[in-house]
Design a protein around this motif. Structure first.
Motif, PDB file in Angstrom:
ATOM      1  N   SER A 178       0.809  -1.218   0.000  1.00 41.28           N
ATOM      2  CA  SER A 178       0.000   0.000   0.000  1.00 41.28           C
ATOM      3  C   SER A 178       0.839   1.264   0.000  1.00 41.28           C
ATOM      4  O   SER A 178       2.000   1.266   0.391  1.00 41.28           O
ATOM      5  N   ASN A 179       0.170   2.341  -0.432  1.00 41.62           N
ATOM      6  CA  ASN A 179       0.729   3.687  -0.405  1.00 41.62           C
ATOM      7  C   ASN A 179      -0.366   4.576   0.172  1.00 41.62           C
ATOM      8  O   ASN A 179      -1.551   4.353  -0.092  1.00 41.62           O
ATOM      9  N   LEU A 201       2.139  -2.908  -9.954  1.00 46.25           N
ATOM     10  CA  LEU A 201       2.912  -3.573  -8.901  1.00 46.25           C
ATOM     11  C   LEU A 201       2.049  -4.300  -7.870  1.00 46.25           C
ATOM     12  O   LEU A 201       2.571  -4.987  -7.001  1.00 46.25           O
ATOM     13  N   GLY A 202       0.721  -4.132  -7.940  1.00 48.14           N
ATOM     14  CA  GLY A 202      -0.138  -4.757  -6.937  1.00 48.14           C
ATOM     15  C   GLY A 202      -0.160  -3.987  -5.629  1.00 48.14           C
ATOM     16  O   GLY A 202      -0.232  -4.559  -4.543  1.00 48.14           O
ATOM     17  N   ILE A 203      -0.096  -2.650  -5.736  1.00 53.09           N
ATOM     18  CA  ILE A 203      -0.128  -1.768  -4.563  1.00 53.09           C
ATOM     19  C   ILE A 203      -1.431  -0.962  -4.592  1.00 53.09           C
ATOM     20  O   ILE A 203      -1.793  -0.419  -5.633  1.00 53.09           O
ATOM     21  N   SER A 204      -2.136  -0.915  -3.470  1.00 52.11           N
ATOM     22  CA  SER A 204      -3.351  -0.089  -3.361  1.00 52.11           C
ATOM     23  C   SER A 204      -3.021   1.250  -2.715  1.00 52.11           C
ATOM     24  O   SER A 204      -2.043   1.367  -1.977  1.00 52.11           O
ATOM     25  N   GLN A 205      -3.911   2.205  -2.943  1.00 56.69           N
ATOM     26  CA  GLN A 205      -3.836   3.484  -2.218  1.00 56.69           C
ATOM     27  C   GLN A 205      -4.810   3.445  -1.041  1.00 56.69           C
ATOM     28  O   GLN A 205      -5.937   2.947  -1.163  1.00 56.69           O
ATOM     29  N   ILE A 206      -4.327   3.952   0.099  1.00 59.33           N
ATOM     30  CA  ILE A 206      -5.193   4.254   1.245  1.00 59.33           C
ATOM     31  C   ILE A 206      -5.109   5.766   1.317  1.00 59.33           C
ATOM     32  O   ILE A 206      -4.039   6.297   1.599  1.00 59.33           O
ATOM     33  N   VAL A 207      -6.173   6.483   1.040  1.00 60.57           N
ATOM     34  CA  VAL A 207      -5.995   7.921   0.831  1.00 60.57           C
ATOM     35  C   VAL A 207      -6.395   8.751   2.044  1.00 60.57           C
ATOM     36  O   VAL A 207      -7.338   8.439   2.755  1.00 60.57           O
ATOM     37  N   TRP A 208      -5.613   9.805   2.267  1.00 56.48           N
ATOM     38  CA  TRP A 208      -5.939  10.739   3.348  1.00 56.48           C
ATOM     39  C   TRP A 208      -6.484  12.035   2.771  1.00 56.48           C
ATOM     40  O   TRP A 208      -6.255  12.347   1.608  1.00 56.48           O
ATOM     41  N   SER A 209      -7.247  12.720   3.584  1.00 57.88           N
ATOM     42  CA  SER A 209      -7.884  13.985   3.207  1.00 57.88           C
ATOM     43  C   SER A 209      -8.800  13.853   1.982  1.00 57.88           C
ATOM     44  O   SER A 209      -8.772  14.692   1.089  1.00 57.88           O
ATOM     45  N   ASN A 279     -12.455   5.049  -7.794  1.00 60.15           N
ATOM     46  CA  ASN A 279     -11.185   4.629  -8.388  1.00 60.15           C
ATOM     47  C   ASN A 279     -10.815   3.253  -7.822  1.00 60.15           C
ATOM     48  O   ASN A 279     -10.642   3.105  -6.617  1.00 60.15           O
ATOM     49  N   ASP A 280     -10.704   2.251  -8.690  1.00 61.04           N
ATOM     50  CA  ASP A 280     -10.514   0.879  -8.186  1.00 61.04           C
ATOM     51  C   ASP A 280      -9.124   0.631  -7.601  1.00 61.04           C
ATOM     52  O   ASP A 280      -8.882  -0.425  -7.024  1.00 61.04           O
ATOM     53  N   ASN A 281      -8.207   1.592  -7.714  1.00 60.36           N
ATOM     54  CA  ASN A 281      -6.904   1.435  -7.073  1.00 60.36           C
ATOM     55  C   ASN A 281      -6.923   1.951  -5.625  1.00 60.36           C
ATOM     56  O   ASN A 281      -5.972   1.779  -4.885  1.00 60.36           O
TER      57      ASN A 281
END
Length: 337
Positions: A178-179, A201-209, A279-281
């Motif tokens: 994750s990022n 790369l198989g990395i998801s986003q965990i988003v802030w704000s 957004n599916d990422n």
């Protein structure tokens, strides 16, 4: 409204709640501990199972508050995330960054404060240009091997840094999944480079704000006084982070989202969260709260589906006020003192 929904985090078998409870600007700083605990209870009642904090929030006190609030819960039913990088404690010369020394000391401190034997996700809170990446990733590998973290993530790394970190994690036999970047209708800098690289790369986003520090809730009006008690008036940190969005042109564009939200029977904040989750990422959107009702309302955005026509109308409303420059995904050039 729908009940909580869950998504896989990166290319892993770990599922997290689409809405994540975060305690960056609130716990142990802006709100009293009893309100913080009530907000955590509201999150649990709304089906939120994923909780994000960091050792640097309120200089370690936020982790303690979260740990206390969750202490009677079944640990296996929760996903607890924390982070390392920013200065903590007395903020001495090694109390910062992603050196092996700081990571190894920090994970133990975080686990003690959180009252748990392990975190589900341990995140590099920024990229550390002063530590060889090999050293950082080896330390993370050892934290995983020791059972102190199940997975590793990062925050605000650019595409090149993600690629280098991911390659090393594979070599060292653990998963970088994750990022955690800033992302909202108004701050879209990850779309051009970070998201395509992460997908590959198989990395998801965990988003802030995701609600742009509250601006996308519609409570800030163009040309009007700032609401009393709002984040924009909070000198303890909130005011600094929200400033960039308080431009009249931005606030005018945001008001054009109101009819769209009304039509869908959503609040403007729920629309902002549903837009991010379109957004599916994006595996999850982090929401903070200064009172329990905010958590309950935000959690109701889980599972809301926006069709292409609505997305197009949102893009038209926001127009050119959204920041899209990929170079704005950036970590400090040197460690903060």
């Amino acid at each position: 409204m729908t009940s909580m929904e869950f998504r896989y985090l990166g290319n892993s078998g770990l599922k997290i709640s689409e809405i994540i409870f975060g305690n960056w600007l609130t716990h142990a700083s802006q709100v009293e501990n009893d309100v913080a605990t009530a907000s955590v209870r509201a999150a649990l009642d709304a089906g939120i199972t994923t909780f994000d904090t960091a050792d640097a929030y309120a200089n370690t006190a936020a982790e303690q508050v979260l740990g206390d609030a969750l202490k009677d819960e079944r640990r296996a039913s929760l996903e607890i995330f924390t982070k390392v990088y920013w200065p903590t404690g007395p903020k001495g010369h090694n109390d910062v960054g992603l050196s092996r020394k700081h990571i190894m000391e920090s994970i133990d401190g975080s686990l003690t404060r959180l009252g748990t034997d392990y975190v589900d996700l341990y995140q590099a809170h920024r990229y550390d240009s002063e530590t060889p990446l090999e050293e950082t990733m080896q330390a993370f590998a050892d934290v995983v091997r020791a059972g102190k973290a199940l997975y590793i993530g990062v925050s605000e790394w650019n595409a090149e840094q993600l690629r280098a970190g991911h390659a090393l994690s594979k070599e060292l036999g653990f998963q970088l999944i994750s990022n955690q970047p800033q992302y909202s209708m108004l701050w879209r800098v990850i779309e051009e480079e970070v998201v395509p690289t992460s997908r590959e790369l198989g990395i998801s986003q965990i988003v802030w704000s995701p609600v742009a520090q509250g601006v996308l809730s519609g409570k800030y009006l163009p040309g009007a006084e700032l609401p009393q008690g709002s984040r924009a008036t909070d000198e303890k940190g909130g005011a600094d982070t929200i400033k960039r969005f308080l431009d009249d042109e931005v606030l005018t564009a945001v008001q054009q989202l109101k009819p769209i939200a009304d039509e869908l029977d959503l609040t403007m904040a729920q629309l902002a969260l549903a837009w991010v989750l379109h957004n599916d990422n994006i595996a999850g959107a982090i929401v903070g709260a200064s009172r329990p009702e905010q958590v309950t309302a935000n959690a109701a955005a889980a599972g809301v589906k926006l069709d292409d026509a609505i997305i197009a109308r949102i893009d038209e409303a926001i127009g050119s006020v959204a920041e899209t420059d990929p170079s704005k995904t950036v970590s400090p050039e040197s460690r903060p003192a």
